[in-house]
Design a protein around this motif. Structure first.
Motif, PDB file in Angstrom:
ATOM      1  N   LEU A  89     -15.471 -10.747  -7.638  1.00 44.14           N
ATOM      2  CA  LEU A  89     -14.246 -11.158  -6.950  1.00 44.14           C
ATOM      3  C   LEU A  89     -14.564 -12.239  -5.926  1.00 44.14           C
ATOM      4  O   LEU A  89     -15.550 -12.137  -5.191  1.00 44.14           O
ATOM      5  N   HIS A  90     -13.693 -13.256  -5.856  1.00 40.12           N
ATOM      6  CA  HIS A  90     -13.904 -14.384  -4.956  1.00 40.12           C
ATOM      7  C   HIS A  90     -12.569 -14.706  -4.288  1.00 40.12           C
ATOM      8  O   HIS A  90     -11.592 -15.023  -4.969  1.00 40.12           O
ATOM      9  N   PHE A  91     -12.516 -14.616  -2.961  1.00 41.00           N
ATOM     10  CA  PHE A  91     -11.249 -14.701  -2.234  1.00 41.00           C
ATOM     11  C   PHE A  91     -11.124 -16.007  -1.454  1.00 41.00           C
ATOM     12  O   PHE A  91     -12.091 -16.498  -0.875  1.00 41.00           O
ATOM     13  N   GLN A  92      -9.901 -16.530  -1.460  1.00 40.64           N
ATOM     14  CA  GLN A  92      -9.537 -17.664  -0.626  1.00 40.64           C
ATOM     15  C   GLN A  92      -8.288 -17.269   0.158  1.00 40.64           C
ATOM     16  O   GLN A  92      -7.280 -16.869  -0.416  1.00 40.64           O
ATOM     17  N   ARG A  93      -8.376 -17.352   1.479  1.00 40.30           N
ATOM     18  CA  ARG A  93      -7.260 -16.914   2.322  1.00 40.30           C
ATOM     19  C   ARG A  93      -6.239 -18.018   2.525  1.00 40.30           C
ATOM     20  O   ARG A  93      -6.600 -19.184   2.685  1.00 40.30           O
ATOM     21  N   LEU A  94      -4.960 -17.613   2.503  1.00 40.44           N
ATOM     22  CA  LEU A  94      -3.840 -18.544   2.627  1.00 40.44           C
ATOM     23  C   LEU A  94      -3.230 -18.467   4.024  1.00 40.44           C
ATOM     24  O   LEU A  94      -3.016 -17.380   4.552  1.00 40.44           O
ATOM     25  N   GLY A  95      -2.933 -19.623   4.600  1.00 43.61           N
ATOM     26  CA  GLY A  95      -2.215 -19.682   5.861  1.00 43.61           C
ATOM     27  C   GLY A  95      -0.757 -20.068   5.613  1.00 43.61           C
ATOM     28  O   GLY A  95      -0.171 -19.697   4.611  1.00 43.61           O
ATOM     29  N   GLY A  96      -0.204 -20.802   6.567  1.00 42.08           N
ATOM     30  CA  GLY A  96       1.151 -21.291   6.359  1.00 42.08           C
ATOM     31  C   GLY A  96       2.242 -20.395   6.895  1.00 42.08           C
ATOM     32  O   GLY A  96       3.414 -20.570   6.546  1.00 42.08           O
ATOM     33  N   TYR A  97       1.885 -19.403   7.729  1.00 36.81           N
ATOM     34  CA  TYR A  97       2.914 -18.567   8.342  1.00 36.81           C
ATOM     35  C   TYR A  97       2.429 -18.111   9.714  1.00 36.81           C
ATOM     36  O   TYR A  97       1.234 -18.129  10.010  1.00 36.81           O
ATOM     37  N   ASP A  98       3.382 -17.696  10.545  1.00 36.61           N
ATOM     38  CA  ASP A  98       3.095 -17.298  11.924  1.00 36.61           C
ATOM     39  C   ASP A  98       2.812 -15.805  11.973  1.00 36.61           C
ATOM     40  O   ASP A  98       3.675 -14.985  11.672  1.00 36.61           O
ATOM     41  N   VAL A  99       1.611 -15.445  12.369  1.00 36.76           N
ATOM     42  CA  VAL A  99       1.202 -14.046  12.396  1.00 36.76           C
ATOM     43  C   VAL A  99       2.058 -13.225  13.344  1.00 36.76           C
ATOM     44  O   VAL A  99       2.213 -12.005  13.165  1.00 36.76           O
ATOM     45  N   ASP A 100       2.637 -13.860  14.369  1.00 36.16           N
ATOM     46  CA  ASP A 100       3.399 -13.118  15.369  1.00 36.16           C
ATOM     47  C   ASP A 100       4.865 -12.908  14.991  1.00 36.16           C
ATOM     48  O   ASP A 100       5.577 -12.177  15.680  1.00 36.16           O
ATOM     49  N   GLU A 101       5.327 -13.530  13.923  1.00 31.21           N
ATOM     50  CA  GLU A 101       6.707 -13.350  13.472  1.00 31.21           C
ATOM     51  C   GLU A 101       6.821 -12.143  12.551  1.00 31.21           C
ATOM     52  O   GLU A 101       5.879 -11.808  11.824  1.00 31.21           O
ATOM     53  N   ILE A 102       7.985 -11.503  12.577  1.00 31.73           N
ATOM     54  CA  ILE A 102       8.264 -10.472  11.574  1.00 31.73           C
ATOM     55  C   ILE A 102       8.334 -11.159  10.211  1.00 31.73           C
ATOM     56  O   ILE A 102       9.025 -12.169  10.068  1.00 31.73           O
ATOM     57  N   ILE A 130      11.615   1.032   4.639  1.00 26.33           N
ATOM     58  CA  ILE A 130      10.726   1.645   5.620  1.00 26.33           C
ATOM     59  C   ILE A 130      11.487   2.090   6.867  1.00 26.33           C
ATOM     60  O   ILE A 130      11.081   3.012   7.569  1.00 26.33           O
ATOM     61  N   GLY A 131      12.618   1.444   7.154  1.00 28.25           N
ATOM     62  CA  GLY A 131      13.460   1.895   8.265  1.00 28.25           C
ATOM     63  C   GLY A 131      13.173   1.242   9.596  1.00 28.25           C
ATOM     64  O   GLY A 131      13.822   1.554  10.597  1.00 28.25           O
ATOM     65  N   ARG A 132      12.211   0.323   9.625  1.00 29.50           N
ATOM     66  CA  ARG A 132      11.908  -0.411  10.855  1.00 29.50           C
ATOM     67  C   ARG A 132      11.235  -1.717  10.477  1.00 29.50           C
ATOM     68  O   ARG A 132      10.718  -1.859   9.369  1.00 29.50           O
ATOM     69  N   GLU A 133      11.274  -2.669  11.390  1.00 27.46           N
ATOM     70  CA  GLU A 133      10.651  -3.956  11.124  1.00 27.46           C
ATOM     71  C   GLU A 133       9.158  -3.883  11.427  1.00 27.46           C
ATOM     72  O   GLU A 133       8.751  -3.564  12.542  1.00 27.46           O
ATOM     73  N   LEU A 134       8.372  -4.164  10.400  1.00 29.57           N
ATOM     74  CA  LEU A 134       6.923  -4.152  10.547  1.00 29.57           C
ATOM     75  C   LEU A 134       6.409  -5.580  10.631  1.00 29.57           C
ATOM     76  O   LEU A 134       6.831  -6.449   9.874  1.00 29.57           O
ATOM     77  N   GLY A 135       5.462  -5.818  11.530  1.00 28.94           N
ATOM     78  CA  GLY A 135       4.837  -7.122  11.626  1.00 28.94           C
ATOM     79  C   GLY A 135       3.847  -7.341  10.496  1.00 28.94           C
ATOM     80  O   GLY A 135       3.641  -6.489   9.624  1.00 28.94           O
ATOM     81  N   ASN A 136       3.203  -8.507  10.505  1.00 29.45           N
ATOM     82  CA  ASN A 136       2.258  -8.839   9.440  1.00 29.45           C
ATOM     83  C   ASN A 136       1.102  -7.855   9.362  1.00 29.45           C
ATOM     84  O   ASN A 136       0.577  -7.597   8.283  1.00 29.45           O
ATOM     85  N   TYR A 137       0.700  -7.285  10.501  1.00 26.30           N
ATOM     86  CA  TYR A 137      -0.355  -6.281  10.464  1.00 26.30           C
ATOM     87  C   TYR A 137       0.208  -4.879  10.256  1.00 26.30           C
ATOM     88  O   TYR A 137      -0.483  -4.008   9.727  1.00 26.30           O
ATOM     89  N   GLY A 138       1.454  -4.657  10.638  1.00 27.25           N
ATOM     90  CA  GLY A 138       2.051  -3.333  10.512  1.00 27.25           C
ATOM     91  C   GLY A 138       2.172  -2.856   9.088  1.00 27.25           C
ATOM     92  O   GLY A 138       2.012  -1.665   8.800  1.00 27.25           O
ATOM     93  N   GLN A 139       2.425  -3.783   8.167  1.00 20.53           N
ATOM     94  CA  GLN A 139       2.521  -3.390   6.762  1.00 20.53           C
ATOM     95  C   GLN A 139       1.209  -2.799   6.270  1.00 20.53           C
ATOM     96  O   GLN A 139       1.182  -1.770   5.592  1.00 20.53           O
ATOM     97  N   GLY A 140       0.118  -3.430   6.642  1.00 16.71           N
ATOM     98  CA  GLY A 140      -1.190  -2.959   6.199  1.00 16.71           C
ATOM     99  C   GLY A 140      -1.670  -1.722   6.922  1.00 16.71           C
ATOM    100  O   GLY A 140      -2.620  -1.068   6.472  1.00 16.71           O
ATOM    101  N   GLU A 141      -1.032  -1.391   8.054  1.00 19.44           N
ATOM    102  CA  GLU A 141      -1.454  -0.224   8.826  1.00 19.44           C
ATOM    103  C   GLU A 141      -0.752   1.059   8.407  1.00 19.44           C
ATOM    104  O   GLU A 141      -1.099   2.146   8.905  1.00 19.44           O
ATOM    105  N   LEU A 142       0.212   0.992   7.482  1.00 22.97           N
ATOM    106  CA  LEU A 142       0.805   2.215   6.951  1.00 22.97           C
ATOM    107  C   LEU A 142      -0.279   3.041   6.267  1.00 22.97           C
ATOM    108  O   LEU A 142      -1.113   2.506   5.541  1.00 22.97           O
ATOM    109  N   THR A 143      -0.278   4.336   6.481  1.00 23.66           N
ATOM    110  CA  THR A 143      -1.293   5.194   5.871  1.00 23.66           C
ATOM    111  C   THR A 143      -0.894   5.580   4.447  1.00 23.66           C
ATOM    112  O   THR A 143       0.293   5.515   4.086  1.00 23.66           O
ATOM    113  N   PRO A 144      -1.837   6.005   3.620  1.00 26.17           N
ATOM    114  CA  PRO A 144      -1.475   6.506   2.294  1.00 26.17           C
ATOM    115  C   PRO A 144      -0.478   7.656   2.341  1.00 26.17           C
ATOM    116  O   PRO A 144       0.358   7.801   1.442  1.00 26.17           O
TER     117      PRO A 144
END
Length: 245
Positions: free
Chosen positions: A35-48, A158-172
């Motif tokens: 696997l070889h990853f390239q990260r994409l930008g183009g958005y504001d991390v602080d915005e919902i 989900i019932g609430r607005e999650l930020g860019n990191y909040g989506q990934g912080e949901l537990t299994p």
């Protein structure tokens, strides 16, 4: 004995705040592939991450990213953000896949396109749908599925607005609860959309509880990749979907 690395190199384009696509794909990675990853930008991390932001990511210029990922001479390139293309619709999603193929010289699969292909592989036409997206993107996701002949018979936001990191912080466990809320007697499968949600880890538990197959963004991309490249099955593939290889 050194493990072979001869079957396929897999390039992956991933939003720069996503923390779960990489470990999910590594978990499911067929032996002999890399696997070889390239990260994409183009958005504001602080915005919902609403529809406008995700649509902007999908429409962003990825020419540089394609040149970088093409450097490993991949057999395939995965576009690892579901909402970035479903917010534009099926035609845009297909066109982006074609542009990635042209720019990388490799087979191209998008997360949104793979989600639909996996649902079709299960021969499901009615699904329960859930995601960590804001409601507007969920509306667009339901429309995206409908335009691909998939009816959403139940939906759990989900019932609430999650930020860019909040989506990934949901537990299994939270993903499991979300999936169960999306179930319906007429749903033939449960769809969990988002490459940064920890759905892969919950697939087995959800399927055992609901008695229905589960399709997630990351699992669907791996399924479509393995099918397209004829890669061998192994024992780390989650869910009934892989019975359709």
């Amino acid at each position: 004995m050194t493990a072979p690395r001869t079957l396929a190199r897999i390039g992956v384009l991933v939003p720069f705040t996503n923390t779960n696509l990489e470990p999910d794909l590594e978990l499911m990675r067929p032996p002999g592939t890399t696997l070889h990853f390239q990260r994409l930008g183009g958005y504001d991390v602080d915005e919902i991450p609403g529809a406008e932001q995700m649509a902007g990511l999908g429409a962003a210029d990825i020419g540089h990213d394609l040149r970088m990922i093409a450097g490993v001479r991949p057999a395939a390139v995965l576009y690892g953000c579901t909402s970035a293309t479903l917010t534009h619709g099926p035609a845009f999603d297909a066109d982006l896949a074609a542009r990635i193929k042209a720019g990388s010289g490799a087979l191209s699969l998008t997360a949104a396109g793979s989600l639909v292909a996996a649902i079709h592989a299960l021969e499901a036409t009615r699904v329960g749908f859930s995601s960590p997206y804001v409601g507007e993107i969920n509306d667009q996701a339901v429309e995206f599925l409908a335009r691909n002949v998939v009816e959403t018979v139940a939906r759990a936001d989900i019932g609430r607005e999650l930020g860019n990191y909040g989506q990934g912080e949901l537990t299994p466990d939270e993903v499991f609860d979300l999936a169960c809320r999306a179930d319906h007697p007429t749903a033939q499968a449960i769809v969990l959309s988002c490459t940064d949600m920890r759905s892969v880890e919950a697939v087995g538990r959800i399927e055992a509880a609901l008695g229905k197959p589960v399709v997630t963004s990351n699992q669907a991309m791996m399924f479509c990749l393995m099918r397209a490249l004829n890669l061998p099955r192994h024992d780390r593939l989650p869910g009934r979907l892989f019975d359709r290889l």
